[in-house]
Design a protein around this motif. Structure first.
Motif, PDB file in Angstrom:
ATOM      1  N   SER A   2       8.996   8.126  13.891  1.00 17.95           N
ATOM      2  CA  SER A   2       9.262   9.533  13.551  1.00 17.95           C
ATOM      3  C   SER A   2      10.272  10.132  14.539  1.00 17.95           C
ATOM      4  O   SER A   2      11.099  10.958  14.159  1.00 17.95           O
TER       5      SER A   2
ATOM      6  N   ILE B 274      11.755   0.647   5.361  1.00 18.45           N
ATOM      7  CA  ILE B 274      10.392   0.146   5.133  1.00 18.45           C
ATOM      8  C   ILE B 274      10.373  -0.899   4.013  1.00 18.45           C
ATOM      9  O   ILE B 274       9.921  -2.026   4.209  1.00 18.45           O
TER      10      ILE B 274
ATOM     11  N   LEU C 162      10.213  -5.148   4.288  1.00 19.95           N
ATOM     12  CA  LEU C 162       8.964  -5.740   3.795  1.00 19.95           C
ATOM     13  C   LEU C 162       9.210  -6.706   2.635  1.00 19.95           C
ATOM     14  O   LEU C 162       8.352  -7.518   2.303  1.00 19.95           O
TER      15      LEU C 162
ATOM     16  N   GLU D 140       3.729   6.841   2.308  1.00 20.41           N
ATOM     17  CA  GLU D 140       3.317   8.218   2.599  1.00 20.41           C
ATOM     18  C   GLU D 140       3.385   8.497   4.095  1.00 20.41           C
ATOM     19  O   GLU D 140       3.778   9.587   4.519  1.00 20.41           O
ATOM     20  N   ALA D 141       3.008   7.491   4.896  1.00 17.65           N
ATOM     21  CA  ALA D 141       3.106   7.652   6.352  1.00 17.65           C
ATOM     22  C   ALA D 141       4.566   7.867   6.742  1.00 17.65           C
ATOM     23  O   ALA D 141       4.870   8.714   7.606  1.00 17.65           O
ATOM     24  N   ALA D 142       5.464   7.149   6.090  1.00 16.42           N
ATOM     25  CA  ALA D 142       6.891   7.306   6.392  1.00 16.42           C
ATOM     26  C   ALA D 142       7.385   8.687   5.954  1.00 16.42           C
ATOM     27  O   ALA D 142       8.183   9.310   6.649  1.00 16.42           O
ATOM     28  N   LEU D 143       6.877   9.159   4.802  1.00 16.76           N
ATOM     29  CA  LEU D 143       7.246  10.508   4.346  1.00 16.76           C
ATOM     30  C   LEU D 143       6.847  11.546   5.388  1.00 16.76           C
ATOM     31  O   LEU D 143       7.614  12.449   5.721  1.00 16.76           O
ATOM     32  N   ILE D 144       5.617  11.414   5.899  1.00 13.58           N
ATOM     33  CA  ILE D 144       5.136  12.363   6.904  1.00 13.58           C
ATOM     34  C   ILE D 144       5.927  12.207   8.200  1.00 13.58           C
ATOM     35  O   ILE D 144       6.196  13.178   8.898  1.00 13.58           O
ATOM     36  N   ASP D 145       6.337  10.966   8.507  1.00 16.19           N
ATOM     37  CA  ASP D 145       7.147  10.738   9.706  1.00 16.19           C
ATOM     38  C   ASP D 145       8.542  11.347   9.579  1.00 16.19           C
ATOM     39  O   ASP D 145       9.295  11.383  10.551  1.00 16.19           O
TER      40      ASP D 145
ATOM     41  N   ALA E  18      10.801  10.551   6.821  1.00 16.39           N
ATOM     42  CA  ALA E  18      11.779   9.701   6.132  1.00 16.39           C
ATOM     43  C   ALA E  18      12.037  10.220   4.716  1.00 16.39           C
ATOM     44  O   ALA E  18      11.121  10.688   4.048  1.00 16.39           O
TER      45      ALA E  18
ATOM     46  N   HIS F 180       6.261  -4.615   9.747  1.00 12.77           N
ATOM     47  CA  HIS F 180       7.413  -5.313  10.319  1.00 12.77           C
ATOM     48  C   HIS F 180       7.903  -4.673  11.607  1.00 12.77           C
ATOM     49  O   HIS F 180       8.909  -5.094  12.157  1.00 12.77           O
TER      50      HIS F 180
ATOM     51  N   PHE G  41      -4.311   7.469   8.312  1.00 11.14           N
ATOM     52  CA  PHE G  41      -4.845   7.023   7.022  1.00 11.14           C
ATOM     53  C   PHE G  41      -6.025   6.067   7.204  1.00 11.14           C
ATOM     54  O   PHE G  41      -6.184   5.442   8.253  1.00 11.14           O
TER      55      PHE G  41
ATOM     56  N   GLU H 114       0.137   4.043   1.028  1.00 11.21           N
ATOM     57  CA  GLU H 114      -0.023   4.831   2.259  1.00 11.21           C
ATOM     58  C   GLU H 114       1.103   4.565   3.252  1.00 11.21           C
ATOM     59  O   GLU H 114       1.443   5.433   4.058  1.00 11.21           O
ATOM     60  N   ILE H 115       1.660   3.351   3.220  1.00  8.79           N
ATOM     61  CA  ILE H 115       2.748   3.044   4.159  1.00  8.79           C
ATOM     62  C   ILE H 115       3.938   3.956   3.874  1.00  8.79           C
ATOM     63  O   ILE H 115       4.550   4.510   4.788  1.00  8.79           O
TER      64      ILE H 115
ATOM     65  N   TYR I 146       3.468   0.199   9.836  1.00 10.44           N
ATOM     66  CA  TYR I 146       4.587  -0.549   9.265  1.00 10.44           C
ATOM     67  C   TYR I 146       4.477  -1.995   9.776  1.00 10.44           C
ATOM     68  O   TYR I 146       4.641  -2.238  10.974  1.00 10.44           O
TER      69      TYR I 146
ATOM     70  N   LEU J 217      13.723   9.065  13.561  1.00  7.45           N
ATOM     71  CA  LEU J 217      14.220   9.811  12.408  1.00  7.45           C
ATOM     72  C   LEU J 217      14.660  11.220  12.788  1.00  7.45           C
ATOM     73  O   LEU J 217      15.576  11.771  12.187  1.00  7.45           O
TER      74      LEU J 217
ATOM     75  N   PRO K  31       0.827  -1.215   0.000  1.00  2.97           N
ATOM     76  CA  PRO K  31       0.000   0.000   0.000  1.00  2.97           C
ATOM     77  C   PRO K  31       0.860   1.263   0.000  1.00  2.97           C
ATOM     78  O   PRO K  31       1.789   1.389   0.792  1.00  2.97           O
TER      79      PRO K  31
END
Lengths: 282, 346
Positions: free
Chosen positions: B99, A193, A197, A177-182, A184, B89, B81, A174-175, B87, B102, A172
């Motif tokens: 976050s 990520i 995976l 995108e969630a990392a981008l917002i976090d 990364a 894993h 979302f 979104e995973i 995540y 990071l 997905p």
């Protein structure tokens, strides 16, 4: 309701008969696949005089063929070459293929689809077709009779890139995108990520890459005339030229070479089957 | 905390424009819900605020800073979302602390923040589990926890309850609202469920085809919709539309519905909430299609000509499907709309 849609009752006896037929067919197919392997192992334990006898188990089985293989020719060196080349190709290929697969699945850049189609189209071309130009290129780069010549041309594998791309498309978005917002970066998303995976598909590909290179023959034969760089399949083939009818030695060497393949398959058969199912190919 | 200002925001995909110059002000600490049917552009607008979609025109500001060209991580926002986007894993604790890792927060501080968020959301016992070992509601909480630990200026929610069953949705709705009361963080929440919007929002933005239809508090929109679309979208069961004509100070509608009105003469559509219509046993213009008793009230589906309506009555009724009845409404309970422009007349 039409007759066609009616449920046809199956008696217990009929079901048993069908099951028995399936078992017999499966058994025959299994024997057809296993018999050559059993015959190979059988010959590996025979003397040269008994090589073409029809007995599966030789009356005076001997380990002399194996001793010969390991003492009279540098077979351990061939095995080391095969192991080294297969491992290097597998590691380097996975490193680049995961990045290529991810880029083709997720990053937006001009010509992405064209590049993917170009990679995909190499499925249609087999090694014998390109072996001459490939040889010329490798020769002009000064990589004849070198590990680089054995390893580098074997790294590119459209199947691996295709399989990884399809796998990444199924993750997905979104995973990421969630990392981008976090916070990364693309590189961090890939490392933290995407790669974790990808473990299941990477382990399946690692086995396939390793086995392909472990069993490769044509390219190592073409590129390495120096016996110290021979890989196992070239070494085995060489028995037939040095010893005109030494099938017992060849089968002993083949048995030794098949062992790592067999172990890998038994241990990782789930991953191998998963990768074949995921790709929908082969 | 921070305000969010959207000025003349436009989004185009090639030649196709999906957001048409939208203006929204979200106040500091306010809970604003973007609501509308599928494809209205609400999720796109939210993703533009998050930085996941480029802004084709106009400006978006967070805490008085224009963020058009800032990366998502530089906007100090957190997003939950629809499919949780955890995540797979990583454990719950690792998900929530990713976050912080990071941004190089010290391990002790990160642990304290994760535990604090876990306490708020009741996730303390689940910190070592993986997302695959959690229920839908628990995953939703982890997604919220991941947002909380960052202590963002703005929370963005993209249909976060859509994947939950009805009972859990009601529960999580209350939890999100309670969380907002506690943290007082500015929140923009997207949903297509008008009940969710009504129950959670300080203010609702109703969108349709990339345009804003109306902005207001839930009750303002319910009591005073400015278009037939808003009137029909807000309220459950939906408002009834009865076409008719205004003439000589009286509205004459289909099914014999009439009442005094001082609107402009001509065609008009009367809009009446189901609970504001009364049965008029002497009449016989409406056919009873269905009778649905729910205990506290009874829903009746009626038809006259091609118009179908729903009314809810609190009294027990003896009407049955196939019966006929009449309707009555008080002029003060009726809104009138222009059938051509669909705008409010009265």
């Amino acid at each position: 309701m039409s007759k066609r849609n009616k449920h046809i009752p199956v008696t217990k006896g009929q079901a048993t008969t069908v099951r028995i037929i399936w078992m017999i067919v499966s058994g025959i197919l299994g024997i057809l696949i296993l018999f050559p392997l059993l015959w190979m192992v059988s010959i590996a334990f025979r003397t040269s005089e008994q090589t073409f006898t029809s007995q599966l188990i030789a009356p005076d089985a001997t380990l002399a063929n194996f001793v010969h293989v390991f003492t009279e020719v540098p077979f351990l060196l061939y095995m080391w070459n095969s192991f080294f080349v297969s491992t290097m190709v597998t590691v380097i290929a996975l490193f680049f293929h995961t990045m290529a697969g991810y880029a083709l699945a997720r990053l937006r850049f001009p010509g992405r689809e064209f590049i993917f189609l170009a990679i995909f189209s190499t499925f249609l071309v087999s090694l014998p077709v390109i072996i001459v130009p490939l040889f010329v290129i490798v020769k002009s780069m000064g990589m004849l009779n070198s590990y680089a010549g054995l390893i580098i041309p074997a790294i590119f594998n459209a199947f691996g890139i295709f399989l990884l791309r399809q796998y990444y498309l199924s993750i997905p978005r979104e995973i990421e995108e969630a990392a981008l917002i976090d916070g990364a970066s693309y590189w961090r998303i890939y490392l933290s990520i995407i790669l974790p995976l990808s473990k299941p598909i990477m382990s399946a590909l690692a086995i396939l890459f390793f086995l392909t290179n472990w069993n490769s023959f044509l390219w190592p034969l073409t590129i390495a005339s120096d016996p110290s760089l021979w890989m196992v399949q070239v070494g085995i083939a060489n028995f037939s030229s040095q010893y005109a009818a030494s099938w017992n030695y060849m089968m002993a060497a083949s048995t030794v070479v098949a062992i790592p393949t067999l172990v890998l398959f038994i241990v990782f058969q789930k991953q191998i089957m998963d990768s074949l199912k995921t790709s929908g190919l082969k | 905390m921070a305000s969010v200002e959207i000025r003349n925001a436009v989004k185009k995909y090639g030649e196709v424009q999906v957001i048409h110059g939208v203006d929204i002000d979200v106040g500091d600490g306010e809970f604003v819900v973007l609501v509308g049917p599928s494809g209205c552009g609400k999720s796109t607008l939210l993703r533009m605020i998050a930085g996941l979609e480029e802004i084709s025109g106009g400006t978006i500001s967070i805490a008085d800073e224009v963020v058009n060209d800032l990366e998502p991580k530089e906007r100090n926002i957190a997003m939950v979302f629809q499919n949780y986007a955890l995540y797979p894993h990583m454990t719950v604790a690792e998900n929530m602390g990713f976050s912080l890792r990071l941004s190089r927060v010290s391990k002790d501080e990160a642990k304290a923040k994760v535990e604090n968020a876990a306490d708020i959301l009741g996730l303390g016992a689940l910190l070592d589990r993986y997302p695959g070992q959690l229920s839908g509601g628990q995953r939703q909480r982890v997604a919220m926890g991941r947002a909380i630990v960052r202590d963002p200026k703005v929370f963005l929610f993209d249909e976060p309850l859509s994947n939950l069953d009805a009972k859990l949705r009601v529960q999580m709705r209350a939890e999100i609202k309670a969380l907002h009361r506690r943290l007082k963080t500015t929140t923009v929440y997207v949903t297509h469920d008008q009940v969710e919007a009504m129950t959670m929002a300080d203010r609702i933005v109703i969108m349709r085809d990339g345009h804003i239809q109306q902005i207001g508090t839930p009750l303002e929109l319910y009591d005073n919709p400015q278009s037939m679309f808003v009137a029909g979208f807000i309220g459950s069961p939906s408002i009834n539309f009865i076409p008719g004509t205004l003439k000589d100070g009286t509205f004459h509608g289909i099914g014999g519905l009439s009442f005094a009105s001082d609107g402009p003469e001509g065609d008009a559509v009367a809009a009446i909430r189901p609970n504001k219509l009364g049965l008029s046993p002497g009449g016989s213009e409406w056919d009873v299609l269905e009778v649905e008793p729910t205990g506290a009230e009874t829903m009746l589906m009626l038809q006259a000509g091609e118009v179908q309506i729903t009314i809810s009555v609190s009294d027990r009724t003896t009407l049955e499907p196939g019966d006929k009845t009449g309707l009555s409404a008080l002029p003060g309970d009726v809104m009138l709309f222009d059938p051509k422009t669909e705008k409010r007349i009265l």
